[in-house]
Enzyme design. Structure first.
Site, PDB file in Angstrom:
ATOM      1  N   CYS A  44      -6.490  -3.205   7.346  1.00 34.94           N
ATOM      2  CA  CYS A  44      -7.773  -2.455   6.989  1.00 34.94           C
ATOM      3  C   CYS A  44      -8.702  -3.099   6.383  1.00 34.94           C
ATOM      4  CB  CYS A  44      -7.620  -1.261   6.263  1.00 34.94           C
ATOM      5  SG  CYS A  44      -6.546  -1.012   4.627  1.00 34.94           S
TER       6      CYS A  44
ATOM      7  N   CYS B 145       0.733  -1.205  -0.161  1.00 27.53           N
ATOM      8  CA  CYS B 145       0.111  -0.185  -0.020  1.00 27.53           C
ATOM      9  C   CYS B 145       0.907   1.441  -0.099  1.00 27.53           C
ATOM     10  CB  CYS B 145      -0.932  -0.149   1.213  1.00 27.53           C
ATOM     11  SG  CYS B 145      -2.136   1.337   1.368  1.00 27.53           S
TER      12      CYS B 145
END
Length: 363
Positions: free
Chosen positions: A204, A106
């Site tokens: 997440c 990410c």
């Protein structure tokens, strides 16, 4: 009117990125805040369980901070990029018998490459993040550098080794000069509502940290049951799918043995979990690929470094030797525990990051 350039602050709704924005406003930058929208558009806004980094609830926290310090705030759509570069990678790595690091992916593809392009389109010269690391410039090297944050207990340089000269020159990380304790103190002094907000620990996009359920939905073929064998080839149990096991794991194996057994290797080709003694989990050598170097263009001869094989591990002295096909051989002076394919190995010269790569295999 601001006298310094425009900077886009990546605001996750946490205390670190919130203080980053406040500090830069105080320093006279033209600050705009932005949260990356990576959640599914069909998730209802009342979903209080989706509380990770960049979640729906994080937007509310980030927007309140932006209003408090008086900066424009945007929610930017990164759903497709996140799906392609993080979730698909996560599933594919587990499906190949490796252990991925989605936060590094990410950072690499979304927060740094993707967000930088958005920032430049918005007229910003810099992107700022709340990472505990330091960016500098070394006149002797003639290069931008990345170093550990002064709070070594919170240092995040390990997850940023992929940064290159083109990205480093556009990024600011003001928290690299602060401890976490001081960050919370300053956030309280600024009157930020997130000053005491707990840190998010879960990935997440995996609800309730339920890897098995997530993979069962996204990649059911990766959860094929198979044999657990010991290092001598004897079948000692059954596993429920390679992604549910990690190298070095002891608990949860479901094996009744007269001595503790640990996961030594995940054999993807034969769909086997291999177990052995604690000593079997240690190795002194590895091969790494997908390399990035910061202080040099490329590795042309062996160098001695401090290296770490996961975020929370201690560094060890190692010799890194270039190989063909863009790989390196890393030999540690002392054996390292649970060298894991798919994780990253990062090289340091004292506090400065030399570079790093993805672990292909241990030797």
């Amino acid at each position: 009117m601001s006298t310094k350039p425009r900077v886009l602050v990546a605001m996750s709704g946490g205390v670190d990125s919130s203080l980053t924005a406040a500090l830069l406003v105080q320093q006279g930058y033209d600050v705009i805040g932005a949260t990356m929208q990576i959640w599914d558009k069909d998730v209802p806004e009342s979903d209080d369980e989706n509380r990770g980094c960049c979640s729906l609830s994080a937007v509310d926290d980030a927007r309140r901070v932006a209003d408090k310090i008086g900066i424009p705030y945007y929610v930017l759509n990164f759903r497709e990029m996140f799906e392609d570069t993080v979730i698909d990678y996560f599933v594919a790595e587990y499906g190949a018998g490796k252990t991925p690091n989605p936060c590094i992916a990410c950072n690499r593809y979304v927060k740094f490459e993707g967000l930088l392009q958005k920032a430049l389109a918005l007229g910003a010269e810099y992107v700022a993040t709340g990472h505990y690391a330091r960016i500098g410039y070394d006149d002797t090297l003639g290069r931008h550098t990345l170093s550990k944050g002064i709070d070594h207990t919170k240092d995040q340089s390990y997850a940023l080794y992929h940064l290159n000269q083109n990205t480093l020159k556009h990024f600011l990380m003001p928290l690299g000069d602060y401890t976490k304790v001081r960050t919370r103190e300053l956030a309280a002094e600024f009157g930020l509502s997130v000053a005491n907000k707990p840190e998010s620990q879960e990935i997440c996009f995996v609800p309730d940290d339920d890897y098995k359920g997530f993979l069962a939905e996204k990649s059911p073929d990766s959860l094929r049951p198979g044999n657990i064998i010991d290092v001598h080839g004897t079948i000692v149990g059954q596993h429920q799918g390679l992604p549910l096991y990690t190298i070095g794991q002891r608990k949860g194996l479901g094996i009744a043995a007269g001595k503790p057994l640990y996961v030594v290797k995940l054999d993807f080709a034969n769909n086997q979990v291999i177990v052995g003694s604690n000593e079997d989990v240690f190795s002194s050598e590895l091969i790494a690929e997908d390399l990035n170097f910061i202080t040099i263009d490329r590795l042309e001869k062996p160098i001695t470094v401090s290296a770490k094989i996961r975020y929370g591990s201690r560094e060890g002295v190692a010799v890194v030797t270039p190989l063909t096909e863009g790989r390196v051989h890393v030999r540690f002076s002392e054996p390292q525990r649970a060298i894991t394919p798919g994780q990253s190995v990062v090289f340091y010269d004292k506090d400065m990051v030399i570079g790093g790569g993805i672990i292909r295999n241990s030797i």
